[in-house]
Design an enzyme around this catalytic site. Structure first.
Site, mmCIF file in Angstrom:
data_model
loop_
_atom_site.group_PDB
_atom_site.id
_atom_site.type_symbol
_atom_site.label_atom_id
_atom_site.label_comp_id
_atom_site.label_asym_id
_atom_site.label_seq_id
_atom_site.Cartn_x
_atom_site.Cartn_y
_atom_site.Cartn_z
ATOM 1 N N CYS A 137 0.869 -1.175 0.000
ATOM 2 C CA CYS A 137 0.000 0.000 0.000
ATOM 3 C C CYS A 137 0.904 1.222 0.000
ATOM 4 C CB CYS A 137 -0.877 -0.013 1.250
ATOM 5 S SG CYS A 137 -1.821 1.507 1.483
ATOM 6 N N CYS A 169 -0.410 4.053 -6.292
ATOM 7 C CA CYS A 169 -1.415 3.430 -5.423
ATOM 8 C C CYS A 169 -1.580 2.024 -5.980
ATOM 9 C CB CYS A 169 -2.737 4.190 -5.502
ATOM 10 S SG CYS A 169 -4.129 3.313 -4.737
HETATM 11 N N1 DGL Z 1 -3.939 0.811 -2.175
HETATM 12 C C1 DGL Z 1 -3.610 1.916 -1.338
HETATM 13 C C2 DGL Z 1 -2.352 2.602 -1.801
HETATM 14 O O1 DGL Z 1 -1.545 1.972 -2.449
HETATM 15 C C3 DGL Z 1 -4.572 2.987 -1.042
HETATM 16 C C4 DGL Z 1 -5.973 2.978 -1.339
HETATM 17 C C5 DGL Z 1 -6.681 3.639 -0.201
HETATM 18 O O2 DGL Z 1 -6.895 2.944 0.786
HETATM 19 O O3 DGL Z 1 -6.978 4.837 -0.301
HETATM 20 O O4 DGL Z 1 -2.125 3.755 -1.506
#
Ligand code: DGL
Length: 293
Positions: A87, A203
């Site tokens: 993440c 993301c």
């Molecule tokens: N998948 C997460 C990232 O890479 C974020 C998505 C979220 O929870 O806003 O930042």
């Protein structure tokens, strides 16, 4: 309160047989897990999607530090031998704190995040020296990519675009109708205007819409995501500590899936995105941080 976890509490068995822990706020981290499954097919994985507290992309650093430590501790209770923060928001806000925390527990557990491998790839890919970044507001505000790119090459410029709600559109499994495509087009407009030749998908949800992004940005733009580069880093970290699973080539590892929110939608979306059945998904409530102290 649990005591410090040591080899004996990990089952006392061969540490190489323990799983790799991977986490995200939801299903985005599955794009990282996908690459780990490709490059490290003999490893076992335990994946945790913190769906009850999704989205992370507009949360504060303090919240993300707390959530990340709680989840890391949950994954360590499941005998993880290495942690992958799949993440970008959690990596950019909480990686130093999490690394420090793992060091304090003296487990010698490596914690790998998604920002650095992407920055390295993007700098290697750009010809013009102009890189774009699409990421959640938290990740953009952290400045983590500016620092990571500048550390590799201070002469490369980074144009960062915060993308509120884009991860939610993906995670909710919304139809990619004209409104959504129009919204993504608007987000990409500054990158097109500035003629970047490389765009970091900052993301882990965004690789799931790579076809749309490539159409909008054009064929000359290289999209960079973290999965494959991170998988290499994981491979190196495991072999440096002699923790690689020693299964033979014919035996594939197994993956277990946990989430903090509703199970059915996680299983349904995850199965679609990962293109494999997730099997039984377990709902967990990570305990308050500090359980391992
Ligand atoms: N998948 C997460 C990232 O890479 C974020 C998505 C979220 O929870 O806003 O930042």
């Amino acid at each position: 309160m649990m005591g410090r976890m040591d080899g004996a509490q990990h089952g006392g068995s061969d540490p190489r047989l323990r799983p790799i822990g991977v986490f995200d706020s939801g299903v985005g981290g599955l794009t990282v897990l996908q690459e780990l499954l490709v490059w490290l097919p003999r490893e076992d994985f335990v994946y945790l999607g913190d769906t009850a507290r999704f989205p992370y992309g507009e949360r504060s650093r303090e919240e993300l530090e707390r959530f990340s430590v709680e989840i890391a501790e949950e994954l360590l209770r499941r005998r993880a031998k290495l942690l992958v923060v799949a993440c970008n928001a959690a990596t950019s806000a909480a990686l130093p704190c999490l690394t420090e925390r793992m060091r304090e527990t003296t487990l010698g557990i490596d914690v790998l995040g998604v920002v650095r491998p992407e920055a390295l790839r993007a700098v290697a890919a750009t010809r013009s020296g102009r890189i774009g970044l699409l990421a959640t507001p938290t990740t953009v505000a952290s400045g983590a990519y500016e620092r990571a790119v500048a550390a590799v090459d201070p002469h490369v410029t980074l144009r960062a675009v915060p993308c509120p709600t884009l991860a939610s559109i993906i995670q909710e499994g919304r139809q990619f109708d004209a409104q959504v495509v129009g919204f993504v087009r608007e987000l990409c407009a500054p990158l097109r205007r500035e003629c970047v030749d490389t765009v970091i998908l900052g993301c882990t949800h965004y690789p799931l819409i790579a076809p749309m992004l490539q159409r909008i940005l054009g064929p000359e733009v290289t999209l960079v995501s973290s999965g494959a580069a991170l998988a290499r880093q994981v491979e190196h970290a495991l072999s440096a500590r002699d923790l690689a699973n020693s299964r033979t080539d014919e035996q594939e590892g197994q993956s277990r899936f946990l989430c903090t929110g509703e199970i059915d939608s996680f299983r349904e979306l995850g199965t679609r995105f990962l293109q494999m059945p997730l099997g039984e998904v377990e709902q967990v409530q990570p305990a308050a941080a500090g359980a391992l102290a």
